[in-house]
Design an enzyme around this catalytic site. Sequence first.
Site, PDB file in Angstrom:
ATOM      1  N   LYS A 217       0.835  -1.206   0.000  1.00  0.00           N
ATOM      2  CA  LYS A 217       0.000   0.000   0.000  1.00  0.00           C
ATOM      3  C   LYS A 217       0.874   1.263   0.000  1.00  0.00           C
ATOM      4  CE  LYS A 217      -2.995   3.106   0.765  1.00  0.00           C
ATOM      5  NZ  LYS A 217      -4.272   3.444   0.239  1.00  0.00           N
ATOM      6  N   CYS A 271      -3.400  10.694   1.857  1.00  0.00           N
ATOM      7  CA  CYS A 271      -2.711   9.455   1.508  1.00  0.00           C
ATOM      8  C   CYS A 271      -1.329   9.702   0.947  1.00  0.00           C
ATOM      9  CB  CYS A 271      -3.559   8.706   0.486  1.00  0.00           C
ATOM     10  SG  CYS A 271      -5.266   8.570   0.999  1.00  0.00           S
TER      11      CYS A 271
HETATM   12  N1  SAJ Z   1      -1.711  15.256  -8.111  1.00  0.00           N
HETATM   13  C1  SAJ Z   1      -0.866  16.034  -8.902  1.00  0.00           C
HETATM   14  N2  SAJ Z   1      -0.572  15.600 -10.162  1.00  0.00           N
HETATM   15  C2  SAJ Z   1      -1.086  14.448 -10.664  1.00  0.00           C
HETATM   16  C3  SAJ Z   1      -1.931  13.655  -9.853  1.00  0.00           C
HETATM   17  C4  SAJ Z   1      -2.225  14.085  -8.580  1.00  0.00           C
HETATM   18  O1  SAJ Z   1      -0.389  17.097  -8.479  1.00  0.00           O
HETATM   19  O2  SAJ Z   1      -0.785  14.142 -11.818  1.00  0.00           O
HETATM   20  C5  SAJ Z   1      -2.044  15.700  -6.756  1.00  0.00           C
HETATM   21  C6  SAJ Z   1      -3.533  15.927  -6.563  1.00  0.00           C
HETATM   22  O3  SAJ Z   1      -3.917  17.197  -6.972  1.00  0.00           O
HETATM   23  C7  SAJ Z   1      -3.661  15.709  -5.079  1.00  0.00           C
HETATM   24  C8  SAJ Z   1      -2.625  14.620  -4.790  1.00  0.00           C
HETATM   25  O4  SAJ Z   1      -1.731  14.647  -5.864  1.00  0.00           O
HETATM   26  O5  SAJ Z   1      -3.318  16.867  -4.351  1.00  0.00           O
HETATM   27  C9  SAJ Z   1      -3.175  13.232  -4.604  1.00  0.00           C
HETATM   28  O6  SAJ Z   1      -4.209  12.978  -5.527  1.00  0.00           O
HETATM   29  P1  SAJ Z   1      -4.371  11.573  -6.277  1.00  0.00           P
HETATM   30  O7  SAJ Z   1      -5.544  11.660  -7.168  1.00  0.00           O
HETATM   31  O8  SAJ Z   1      -3.091  11.206  -6.913  1.00  0.00           O
HETATM   32  O9  SAJ Z   1      -4.546  10.512  -5.124  1.00  0.00           O
HETATM   33  P2  SAJ Z   1      -5.555  10.374  -3.854  1.00  0.00           P
HETATM   34  O10 SAJ Z   1      -4.803  10.814  -2.642  1.00  0.00           O
HETATM   35  O11 SAJ Z   1      -6.872  10.964  -4.094  1.00  0.00           O
HETATM   36  O12 SAJ Z   1      -5.710   8.789  -3.834  1.00  0.00           O
HETATM   37  C10 SAJ Z   1      -4.550   7.979  -3.753  1.00  0.00           C
HETATM   38  C11 SAJ Z   1      -4.670   6.855  -4.787  1.00  0.00           C
HETATM   39  N3  SAJ Z   1      -3.400   6.155  -4.904  1.00  0.00           N
HETATM   40  C12 SAJ Z   1      -2.796   5.972  -6.083  1.00  0.00           C
HETATM   41  O13 SAJ Z   1      -3.242   6.384  -7.131  1.00  0.00           O
HETATM   42  C13 SAJ Z   1      -1.518   5.197  -6.068  1.00  0.00           C
HETATM   43  C14 SAJ Z   1      -5.756   5.891  -4.353  1.00  0.00           C
HETATM   44  O14 SAJ Z   1      -5.788   4.768  -5.214  1.00  0.00           O
HETATM   45  C15 SAJ Z   1      -5.519   5.417  -2.901  1.00  0.00           C
HETATM   46  O15 SAJ Z   1      -6.535   4.550  -2.467  1.00  0.00           O
HETATM   47  C16 SAJ Z   1      -5.528   6.637  -2.023  1.00  0.00           C
HETATM   48  O16 SAJ Z   1      -4.444   7.483  -2.434  1.00  0.00           O
HETATM   49  C17 SAJ Z   1      -5.358   6.196  -0.588  1.00  0.00           C
HETATM   50  O17 SAJ Z   1      -6.340   6.206   0.142  1.00  0.00           O
HETATM   51  O18 SAJ Z   1      -4.248   5.789  -0.220  1.00  0.00           O
END
Ligand code: SAJ
Length: 440
Positions: A217, A271
């Site tokens: 995870k 996360c």
């Molecule tokens: N972000 C960026 N650039 C990107 C993608 C995201 O700056 O290209 C930023 C987003 O704006 C945000 C942060 O990263 O601030 C996180 O967003 P996210 O959409 O990447 O992830 P979370 O936190 O919503 O969900 C993640 C997911 N993990 C992965 O994709 C590996 C989800 O599958 C997990 O279940 C979740 O964390 C968790 O609960 O751990």
Amino acid sequence: MKVCIMGLGYIGFPTACLLAKAGHQVLGVDVNPALVERLRRGELHIVNEDGLADLAREVLRNGSLRVSLTPAEADAFILAVPTPFQHFSQGTIREQIERPETEYRADLSAVAAVTRSIAPFVRPGNLVILESTVPPGTTENVVLGTLVEAGVDVSGVFFAHAPERVLPGNMLHELVHNDRIVGGLTPEAAEAAAALYRTFVKGEILLTDATTAELVKLMENTFRDVNIALANEFARVCEHLGVDVWEAIELANRHPRVNFLRPGPGVGGHCIAVDPCFVVEKAPGLTPLIQAARRVNRRMPLHVVELLSQLAADRPITRVAILGASYKANVGDDRESPALEVAGLLVEEGMEVRIHDPYIERYNGPVERVLDGAEAVLLLTDHNVYRSLDPERVGQLVANRLLLDTRGLLDAARWREAGFQVLRLGDGRTRIPAREVVGD
Ligand code: SAJ
């Protein structure tokens, strides 16, 4: 089965609903009396998740899901409580940003507390599953350890870790369709936990041991954090070299084996901004790359503040309108949101900051109220609704036509046509001629 879910937050609540729908008798437990009361009235605390409201109403109404402040006897206990950092919010925002990655520690007090609260009800043959994201070793050391300390006979109890992996905004679909890792303290425990998940998961269920599941995870979210850091680092390189990172990434991603993520004002949520530090906590000397990536992402809000002062050039800016408070697009969740860090940094600099967010109750008033008289507009979350903002209309409301887009969301050409000076994070082609700012 009788299932008792400890923690009715973003993961516990939808999971409780799905288990109830699958035919189990589910008791959802939370320590927050206001939340339990709200749920009993059928009011939901999680918004913008397709299908969740209808499902919740159905299972709450037919009694297959009941909510309570206290646990009860059950066949299976699922622990889904927050595991934040210890003292995460101490100090100024700048101080928090500067704190080394190695100083962060997981706060496992909620895991220990719910484990203590189920102790009187745990019997041989029961299943105890930890879903919270935790440092490797927690299922054994904290969950099993706490029950042993409480005098529970754990010899016939099955312990497992089944990390959730759902993407907020698409929760219900992913809870059902994602593959699921289930790690047991024993192979029998993994199998017993898997049998429960099979009743509502359509993805594949993959069995392993608990520590591997805990680490997997963390690896997933670290992978994403490091890749976002790479995009953010290139954003800054592009600013330095006079290149537009958004175009560069689009072109690089035409390579069949390259897939850059997007730069932005930082990484938020509960996360990705947190989990890599759980790995660092367990192996500080072995994680230079993970720590560097964290630092790059953590420092992005400082960079946004720097960009704002570039945009303002020699104009003193005291009133800023912020569009978006959620940590990411189209969700109503501002936990560890970089948008709020930027807002906080600006407030620490003495600015008056007004925030709009359509999905967060505190900020969802009319956007005009936030824009009215603003000396700069700062887009921090890429909610789709902001695409339809009319630059002409916004121009009439603001005091200065200055726009900083940190997500590459808005059509810069259109905003420039309306007289805005537009600066985009990562776009080194944008030059800000200090004295050509158009005011109203
Ligand atoms: N972000 C960026 N650039 C990107 C993608 C995201 O700056 O290209 C930023 C987003 O704006 C945000 C942060 O990263 O601030 C996180 O967003 P996210 O959409 O990447 O992830 P979370 O936190 O919503 O969900 C993640 C997911 N993990 C992965 O994709 C590996 C989800 O599958 C997990 O279940 C979740 O964390 C968790 O609960 O751990």
